[in-house]
Motif scaffolding. Sequence first.
Motif, PDB file in Angstrom:
ATOM      1  N   ASN A  85       0.802  -1.234   0.000  1.00 13.35           N
ATOM      2  CA  ASN A  85       0.000   0.000   0.000  1.00 13.35           C
ATOM      3  C   ASN A  85       0.829   1.276   0.000  1.00 13.35           C
ATOM      4  O   ASN A  85       0.308   2.350   0.297  1.00 13.35           O
ATOM      5  CB  ASN A  85      -1.004   0.019   1.160  1.00 13.35           C
ATOM      6  CG  ASN A  85      -2.195  -0.856   0.868  1.00 13.35           C
ATOM      7  OD1 ASN A  85      -2.679  -0.907  -0.260  1.00 13.35           O
ATOM      8  ND2 ASN A  85      -2.667  -1.570   1.871  1.00 13.35           N
ATOM      9  N   ARG A  88      -0.385   3.458  -2.870  1.00 15.16           N
ATOM     10  CA  ARG A  88      -1.668   4.081  -2.517  1.00 15.16           C
ATOM     11  C   ARG A  88      -1.446   5.286  -1.596  1.00 15.16           C
ATOM     12  O   ARG A  88      -2.068   6.330  -1.774  1.00 15.16           O
ATOM     13  CB  ARG A  88      -2.580   3.058  -1.847  1.00 15.16           C
ATOM     14  CG  ARG A  88      -3.935   3.632  -1.503  1.00 15.16           C
ATOM     15  CD  ARG A  88      -4.828   2.608  -0.791  1.00 15.16           C
ATOM     16  NE  ARG A  88      -6.125   3.170  -0.571  1.00 15.16           N
ATOM     17  CZ  ARG A  88      -7.172   3.000  -1.356  1.00 15.16           C
ATOM     18  NH1 ARG A  88      -7.066   2.244  -2.426  1.00 15.16           N
ATOM     19  NH2 ARG A  88      -8.322   3.556  -1.083  1.00 15.16           N
ATOM     20  N   GLU A  92      -2.508   9.030  -2.459  1.00 19.93           N
ATOM     21  CA  GLU A  92      -3.412   9.772  -1.570  1.00 19.93           C
ATOM     22  C   GLU A  92      -2.802  11.108  -1.156  1.00 19.93           C
ATOM     23  O   GLU A  92      -3.504  12.119  -1.074  1.00 19.93           O
ATOM     24  CB  GLU A  92      -3.781   8.920  -0.353  1.00 19.93           C
ATOM     25  CG  GLU A  92      -4.746   7.804  -0.724  1.00 19.93           C
ATOM     26  CD  GLU A  92      -5.004   6.818   0.403  1.00 19.93           C
ATOM     27  OE1 GLU A  92      -4.256   6.817   1.420  1.00 19.93           O
ATOM     28  OE2 GLU A  92      -5.957   6.023   0.262  1.00 19.93           O
ATOM     29  N   PHE A 117      -4.861  -0.153 -10.492  1.00 19.83           N
ATOM     30  CA  PHE A 117      -4.438   0.560  -9.289  1.00 19.83           C
ATOM     31  C   PHE A 117      -5.059   1.957  -9.253  1.00 19.83           C
ATOM     32  O   PHE A 117      -5.629   2.369  -8.247  1.00 19.83           O
ATOM     33  CB  PHE A 117      -2.903   0.641  -9.256  1.00 19.83           C
ATOM     34  CG  PHE A 117      -2.349   1.611  -8.261  1.00 19.83           C
ATOM     35  CD1 PHE A 117      -2.319   1.308  -6.914  1.00 19.83           C
ATOM     36  CD2 PHE A 117      -1.855   2.845  -8.670  1.00 19.83           C
ATOM     37  CE1 PHE A 117      -1.811   2.212  -5.986  1.00 19.83           C
ATOM     38  CE2 PHE A 117      -1.352   3.755  -7.766  1.00 19.83           C
ATOM     39  CZ  PHE A 117      -1.329   3.431  -6.410  1.00 19.83           C
ATOM     40  N   LYS A 120      -8.963   2.134  -8.778  1.00 19.31           N
ATOM     41  CA  LYS A 120      -9.431   1.960  -7.390  1.00 19.31           C
ATOM     42  C   LYS A 120      -9.560   3.300  -6.671  1.00 19.31           C
ATOM     43  O   LYS A 120     -10.318   3.420  -5.713  1.00 19.31           O
ATOM     44  CB  LYS A 120      -8.480   1.053  -6.607  1.00 19.31           C
ATOM     45  CG  LYS A 120      -8.572  -0.397  -6.988  1.00 19.31           C
ATOM     46  CD  LYS A 120      -7.579  -1.214  -6.179  1.00 19.31           C
ATOM     47  CE  LYS A 120      -7.478  -2.617  -6.738  1.00 19.31           C
ATOM     48  NZ  LYS A 120      -6.366  -3.375  -6.153  1.00 19.31           N
ATOM     49  N   LEU A 121      -8.811   4.300  -7.113  1.00 14.88           N
ATOM     50  CA  LEU A 121      -8.869   5.610  -6.480  1.00 14.88           C
ATOM     51  C   LEU A 121      -9.664   6.610  -7.315  1.00 14.88           C
ATOM     52  O   LEU A 121      -9.588   7.814  -7.092  1.00 14.88           O
ATOM     53  CB  LEU A 121      -7.457   6.124  -6.197  1.00 14.88           C
ATOM     54  CG  LEU A 121      -6.829   5.391  -5.002  1.00 14.88           C
ATOM     55  CD1 LEU A 121      -5.332   5.525  -4.992  1.00 14.88           C
ATOM     56  CD2 LEU A 121      -7.409   5.889  -3.695  1.00 14.88           C
TER      57      LEU A 121
END
Length: 146
Positions: A85, A88, A92, A117, A120-121
């Motif tokens: 992660n 991620r 973020e 990937f 997903k965001l």
Amino acid sequence: MKTIEIFLLPWERASEAAYSIRKQVFIEEQGVPEALELDEYDPSAMHVLAHQDGQCVGTARLVDLDNGQAQIGRMAVLANFRGQNIGRQILEKLLLTAKSKDFSSLILHSQLTAMPFYEKLGFVATGQTYNEAGIPHRNMMLILSK
């Protein structure tokens, strides 16, 4: 789970660590020509570095495109640290930074293998597949909510 620290830095402070990660991932692992790795956007971009136990293990950058948009690029995590992660957390941090600077949208050039990937965001693919540095890519976009 190990603690990850995420730092947002200008190129002057991030260049050595960011380039080291990018060299290992893009040049050595993926075969991107070294001449393509550094460009005119690095000095003005904001760079994110991810550290685990004091070691820099990931990076990315945010480039202001001067039209309310920013571009995420040069996102890389060292092979031994993938699947934890870290990517991620880097993304973020970039999203929070972009929102704080009132960007209306973000774009990026995703390698095809990385598209799930980004999806997903909330990123959505746009346009056709193309080659960048010999690697299949597709553009992606995210509209930022206020």
